[in-house]
Enzyme design. Structure first.
Site, PDB file in Angstrom:
ATOM      1  N   ASP A  49      -9.042   7.612   6.955  1.00 51.19           N
ATOM      2  CA  ASP A  49     -10.506   7.715   6.850  1.00 51.19           C
ATOM      3  C   ASP A  49     -11.168   6.445   7.359  1.00 51.19           C
ATOM      4  O   ASP A  49     -12.172   6.490   8.072  1.00 51.19           O
ATOM      5  CB  ASP A  49     -10.906   7.947   5.381  1.00 51.19           C
ATOM      6  CG  ASP A  49     -10.345   9.243   4.834  1.00 51.19           C
ATOM      7  OD1 ASP A  49     -10.614  10.301   5.425  1.00 51.19           O
ATOM      8  OD2 ASP A  49      -9.610   9.175   3.827  1.00 51.19           O
ATOM      9  N   HIS A  70      -4.013   3.863  -3.527  1.00 55.20           N
ATOM     10  CA  HIS A  70      -4.134   3.215  -2.215  1.00 55.20           C
ATOM     11  C   HIS A  70      -3.244   1.986  -2.098  1.00 55.20           C
ATOM     12  O   HIS A  70      -2.478   1.840  -1.146  1.00 55.20           O
ATOM     13  CB  HIS A  70      -5.604   2.839  -1.961  1.00 55.20           C
ATOM     14  CG  HIS A  70      -5.791   1.889  -0.812  1.00 55.20           C
ATOM     15  ND1 HIS A  70      -5.853   2.320   0.496  1.00 55.20           N
ATOM     16  CD2 HIS A  70      -5.912   0.535  -0.780  1.00 55.20           C
ATOM     17  CE1 HIS A  70      -6.013   1.264   1.290  1.00 55.20           C
ATOM     18  NE2 HIS A  70      -6.053   0.176   0.546  1.00 55.20           N
ATOM     19  N   HIS A 125     -29.496 -12.524  25.649  1.00 54.63           N
ATOM     20  CA  HIS A 125     -28.465 -12.349  26.670  1.00 54.63           C
ATOM     21  C   HIS A 125     -27.816 -13.675  27.078  1.00 54.63           C
ATOM     22  O   HIS A 125     -26.995 -13.699  27.984  1.00 54.63           O
ATOM     23  CB  HIS A 125     -29.065 -11.670  27.907  1.00 54.63           C
ATOM     24  CG  HIS A 125     -29.263 -10.200  27.719  1.00 54.63           C
ATOM     25  ND1 HIS A 125     -29.941  -9.671  26.637  1.00 54.63           N
ATOM     26  CD2 HIS A 125     -28.845  -9.142  28.460  1.00 54.63           C
ATOM     27  CE1 HIS A 125     -29.946  -8.347  26.743  1.00 54.63           C
ATOM     28  NE2 HIS A 125     -29.286  -8.010  27.832  1.00 54.63           N
ATOM     29  N   HIS A 169       0.833  -1.207   0.000  1.00 52.24           N
ATOM     30  CA  HIS A 169       0.000   0.000   0.000  1.00 52.24           C
ATOM     31  C   HIS A 169       0.866   1.254   0.000  1.00 52.24           C
ATOM     32  O   HIS A 169       1.210   1.768   1.066  1.00 52.24           O
ATOM     33  CB  HIS A 169      -0.912   0.007   1.225  1.00 52.24           C
ATOM     34  CG  HIS A 169      -1.839  -1.163   1.299  1.00 52.24           C
ATOM     35  ND1 HIS A 169      -1.429  -2.409   1.727  1.00 52.24           N
ATOM     36  CD2 HIS A 169      -3.157  -1.282   0.990  1.00 52.24           C
ATOM     37  CE1 HIS A 169      -2.460  -3.244   1.678  1.00 52.24           C
ATOM     38  NE2 HIS A 169      -3.518  -2.596   1.242  1.00 52.24           N
ATOM     39  N   GLU A 191     -18.089  -1.871  24.631  1.00 50.06           N
ATOM     40  CA  GLU A 191     -17.299  -3.095  24.804  1.00 50.06           C
ATOM     41  C   GLU A 191     -16.086  -3.125  23.885  1.00 50.06           C
ATOM     42  O   GLU A 191     -14.987  -3.532  24.289  1.00 50.06           O
ATOM     43  CB  GLU A 191     -18.161  -4.339  24.532  1.00 50.06           C
ATOM     44  CG  GLU A 191     -19.334  -4.547  25.485  1.00 50.06           C
ATOM     45  CD  GLU A 191     -20.564  -3.742  25.086  1.00 50.06           C
ATOM     46  OE1 GLU A 191     -20.555  -3.078  24.014  1.00 50.06           O
ATOM     47  OE2 GLU A 191     -21.556  -3.764  25.850  1.00 50.06           O
ATOM     48  N   PRO A 248      -6.594  -4.203  11.101  1.00 51.55           N
ATOM     49  CA  PRO A 248      -8.046  -4.056  11.253  1.00 51.55           C
ATOM     50  C   PRO A 248      -8.330  -2.591  11.624  1.00 51.55           C
ATOM     51  O   PRO A 248      -7.959  -2.147  12.714  1.00 51.55           O
ATOM     52  CB  PRO A 248      -8.383  -5.013  12.399  1.00 51.55           C
ATOM     53  CG  PRO A 248      -7.213  -5.962  12.474  1.00 51.55           C
ATOM     54  CD  PRO A 248      -6.022  -5.137  12.072  1.00 51.55           C
TER      55      PRO A 248
HETATM   56  C1  LIG Z   1     -11.852  -3.490   9.772  1.00 47.48           C
HETATM   57  C2  LIG Z   1     -11.304  -3.385   8.383  1.00 47.48           C
HETATM   58  N1  LIG Z   1     -12.149  -3.402   7.337  1.00 47.48           N
HETATM   59  C3  LIG Z   1     -11.668  -3.351   6.082  1.00 47.48           C
HETATM   60  C4  LIG Z   1     -10.328  -3.294   5.839  1.00 47.48           C
HETATM   61  C5  LIG Z   1      -9.799  -3.283   4.406  1.00 47.48           C
HETATM   62  N2  LIG Z   1      -9.282  -1.934   4.101  1.00 47.48           N
HETATM   63  C6  LIG Z   1      -7.981  -1.630   4.178  1.00 47.48           C
HETATM   64  S1  LIG Z   1      -7.688   0.009   3.930  1.00 47.48           S
HETATM   65  C7  LIG Z   1      -9.330   0.323   3.689  1.00 47.48           C
HETATM   66  C8  LIG Z   1      -9.827   1.719   3.482  1.00 47.48           C
HETATM   67  C9  LIG Z   1      -8.893   2.601   2.798  1.00 47.48           C
HETATM   68  O1  LIG Z   1      -9.225   3.942   3.000  1.00 47.48           O
HETATM   69  P1  LIG Z   1      -8.467   4.808   4.047  1.00 47.48           P
HETATM   70  O2  LIG Z   1      -8.633   4.246   5.380  1.00 47.48           O
HETATM   71  O3  LIG Z   1      -8.888   6.213   3.853  1.00 47.48           O
HETATM   72  O4  LIG Z   1      -6.926   4.647   3.663  1.00 47.48           O
HETATM   73  P2  LIG Z   1      -6.193   5.323   2.424  1.00 47.48           P
HETATM   74  O5  LIG Z   1      -6.693   4.643   1.193  1.00 47.48           O
HETATM   75  O6  LIG Z   1      -6.513   6.759   2.451  1.00 47.48           O
HETATM   76  O7  LIG Z   1      -4.767   5.023   2.685  1.00 47.48           O
HETATM   77  C10 LIG Z   1     -10.069  -0.847   3.788  1.00 47.48           C
HETATM   78  C11 LIG Z   1     -11.521  -0.913   3.585  1.00 47.48           C
HETATM   79  C12 LIG Z   1      -9.482  -3.275   6.964  1.00 47.48           C
HETATM   80  N3  LIG Z   1      -8.159  -3.221   6.842  1.00 47.48           N
HETATM   81  N4  LIG Z   1      -9.988  -3.292   8.217  1.00 47.48           N
HETATM   82 MG   LIG Z   2      -8.202   7.879   2.966  1.00 48.37          MG
END
Ligand SMILES: Cc1ncc(C[n+]2csc(CCOP(=O)(O)OP(=O)(O)O)c2C)c(N)n1
Ligand SMILES: [Mg+2]
Length: 663
Positions: free
Chosen positions: A160, A264, A473, A33, A411, A123
């Site tokens: 984001d 990305h 529950h 990335h 939680e 995550p």
């Molecule tokens: C909980 C979770 N859901 C989905 C993903 C897969 N994923 C990795 S980055 C991303 C989003 C990318 O957007 P952003 O956070 O804005 O990062 P940028 O592209 O700006 O670096 C996703 C959906 C993940 N890593 N963790």
């Molecule tokens: Mg972003």
């Protein structure tokens, strides 16, 4: 010491080293990335060169600032920084082996792979929530040991995605409520996620969210060194947590891709890497950092050496030096284990029955008195979880000397914050909720296990024994699901003695999380004599032996009492049976084969497993001549006793099933 704003060209030059290490590593791995590291390189360079308190030569310095890359997909940003600033483990070779099995440079940062990786991220949302816990641990230790020994910040880079995840809401509210002034979040405000513009999925005012939660917010041009510097400098003096929205261009410097979702992820290809070199004026071959630039980065890495030396001198001269070292080392006094053994003795002598959640409070009474390391808490179920003992006071936003956190109904945020505290060191966090809501924090429990964090999850109301609150529950599949998590000790004690034993195990298991499954309803004391030995530590043991018996009853938690009753019913009919209590499968699996065989009884032994939960996993212990008595669907609302009867989880039914097995 007041600093002067950095020179734009200089920061850009330094930052380009990050950019090209990233591009070269991603290209070599053919995956990764690049977008975030290229976009946030300038911000990170200003942070590391002017603000972050760290020392690559002493990466475990307890008073270092913590740096959390919450957006773990941007891992090359972190690896480049660690390499450039001189962390010995993060060699150029490691960068060349980005994303290869056995390298320290995993796809996403993994705690334990190299010093400087403060937590495992990937995550989204977990890192910022861990950081809240780190900042809490810092405030607590600051209150305990003073600013001379503990006074540092926690910096987070969040994307984001981090801020769209629900967990961020919980984390942001917690930090705002507790006024964590030592926490600074740098939001990579690039308006891009994987699917495209953030306009596709977000209308909320991110800034406003933070402000509503009690944060100070600011913004800056993430590619203007002086502006980043200004915002970070301003943040140093805050009396509340600070979020700085850093306007950046994702994939900065990659022609054709920068500013778009294409930046990305994925290897750009040789051509685009070459075009980026041209665009940013970087004419060095792959993985080559010119000496003068490498030296400048090393100098940044040495910035903290003097502060570290001063701190070490202060610490060594402090009257609290030993106490501090013991806290950071997680050293437990011998009186803790002794106190728990004495508690066991008293429970046996007094024949104490009761719900294991209440017996857990008795164990915690001892633990919290014997060590100051524990920080308890609950997700708004304190009276039900029995997690607050009388001998500890709550933490408040203005007084962090307490040892009990009211996490609110959060939680997921709680579990991640506990992980952050455990990783920070100096505290052992435990926190409670209803076991059915372990699902609400499962991603954090999983990460605790993956990282080997010393976090203790207290999960009460562990079965249909919840009763009237009904199936929403009543945990059914949670036990099996939690047992499926590697490196997590799931313990379901049967009585007060086992509860004390399981707490001792949880306290002493430093390199893995523990989870205690505790009952709402009463248990009966299974042990008829006292032993100082921790029998639960073997995972399972023979609670009642019956030489020559052809039947063994296997049970955990509240169902051990039911097994004992079944044994009596069978005995009345002239059938001998053994009872085995199995508080922790994971520990039992670690025992030698002979021990396991002895406990389960040899081949030909009939075994009835009893657990008020789903059968998943039990077949491995039941053998060929086995049966399971438990749940095969969701529960029902009613008094606990009636619910047990409704589902046939009774001693009478168990005795019938046992007789069938012996036919
Ligand atoms: C909980 C979770 N859901 C989905 C993903 C897969 N994923 C990795 S980055 C991303 C989003 C990318 O957007 P952003 O956070 O804005 O990062 P940028 O592209 O700006 O670096 C996703 C959906 C993940 N890593 N963790
Ligand atoms: Mg972003």
């Amino acid at each position: 010491m007041p600093q002067t704003a950095p020179d734009q060209a200089h920061i850009r030059h330094l930052a380009n080293a990050i950019r090209f290490l990233t591009l070269d590593a991603v290209q070599a791995a053919k995956s990764g990335h690049p977008g975030l590291p290229l976009g946030m390189a300038d911000v990170a360079t200003v942070l590391f060169s002017h603000f972050l308190k760290f020392n690559p030569a002493a990466p475990h310095w307890p008073d270092r600032d913590r740096f959390v890359l919450s957006a773990g997909h941007g891992s090359m940003l972190l690896y480049s920084l660690l390499h450039l600033t001189g962390y010995p483990d993060m060699t150029l070779d490691e960068l060349k082996h980005f994303r290869k099995v056995g390298s320290r440079t995993a796809g996403h940062p993994e705690y334990g792979h190299a010093p400087g990786i403060e937590t495992t991220t990937g995550p989204l949302g977990q890192g910022i929530a861990n950081a809240v816990g780190m900042a809490m641990a810092e405030r607590h230790l600051n209150a305990r040991f003073g600013s001379e020994l503990v006074d540092h910040k926690t910096y987070v880079i969040a994307s984001d995605g981090d801020l769209e995840e629900g967990i961020s809401h919980e984390a942001i509210e917690l930090a705002g409520h507790y006024k964590l002034k030592n926490l600074i979040v740098l939001w990579d405000d690039n308006s891009i996620t994987i699917d495209g513009s953030t306009d596709l999925s977000r209308t909320s005012n991110v800034d406003g969210r933070f402000r509503d939660a009690g944060w100070i917010t600011d913004n800056c041009n993430g590619h203007d060194a002086a502006d980043v510097f200004r915002a970070l400098e301003q943040a140093q003096k805050a009396d509340r947590p600070v979020m700085i929205a850093c306007r950046t261009v994702i994939g900065f410097g990659m022609p054709g891709r920068e500013g778009t979702q294409k930046a990305h992820s994925d290897a750009p290809g040789e051509e685009l890497v070459a075009a980026s070199r041209k665009q940013l004026g970087w004419d060095h071959p792959a993985f080559v950092i010119p000496d003068d630039l490498a030296n400048q980065w090393r100098a940044i890495g040495s910035r903290g050496a003097a502060a570290f030396a001063d701190w070490t001198a202060r610490k060594n001269a402090s009257a609290q030096a030993k106490e501090f070292d013991d806290a950071i080392g997680g050293v437990l006094p011998p009186s803790l284990a002794a106190g728990l053994v004495a508690l066991k003795q008293k429970i046996v002598a007094d024949k104490t029955d009761g719900a294991t959640r209440k017996l857990s409070e008795k164990a915690l009474d001892v633990i919290n008195a014997e060590t100051k390391l524990t920080i308890g808490g609950s997700a708004d179920l304190t009276p039900s979880n029995n997690t607050k003992t009388k001998n500890i006071e709550p933490v408040t936003p203005d007084d962090f000397s307490g040892r009990y956190l009211h996490y609110g109904i959060r939680e997921h945020g709680m579990a991640a914050a506990m992980n952050g505290m455990a990783l920070h060191g100096g505290v052992i966090p435990y926190g409670g909720t209803f076991m059915v809501f372990s699902d609400y924090c499962r991603p954090s429990i999983r990460l605790a296990a993956l990282m080997g964090a010393h976090t203790v999850f207290v999960m009460t109301h562990d079965s249909i024994g919840v009763g009237e609150d009904g199936p929403t529950h009543q945990p059914i599949e949670q036990l099996a699901a939690l047992r499926a998590i590697p490196n997590l000790l799931v313990m379901r004690p049967a009585d007060g003695v086992e509860t004390a034993e399981c707490w001792q195990i949880a306290m002493e298991s430093k390199s893995n999380p523990s989870l205690l499954a505790l009952s709402r309803q009463d248990t009966v004391l299974g042990r008829d004599s006292h032993t100082a030995d921790n029998l639960s530590a073997r995972g399972a043991y023979v609670l009642r032996e019956a030489p020559g018996a052809k039947l063994t009853l296997l049970a955990t938690g509240t169902e051990v009492g039911l097994a004992l009753k079944t044994r009596e019913l069978l005995a009345a009919d002239g059938i001998e049976s053994r009872v085995v209590s199995m508080p922790c499968w994971a520990l039992f699996e670690k025992q030698p084969a002979e021990y396991r065989q002895m406990v389960l009884g040899g081949p030909g032994m009939a075994r009835l497993a009893i657990e008020a939960a789903c059968p998943l996993g039990w077949d491995r212990y039941m053998g060929e001549k086995g049966a399971f008595l438990g749940m095969h669907g969701f529960g029902a609302s009613g008094p606990a006793k009636d619910v047990y009867a409704h589902f046939g989880i009774t001693a009478e039914h168990a005795a019938e099933m046992a007789k069938d097995l012996l036919k």
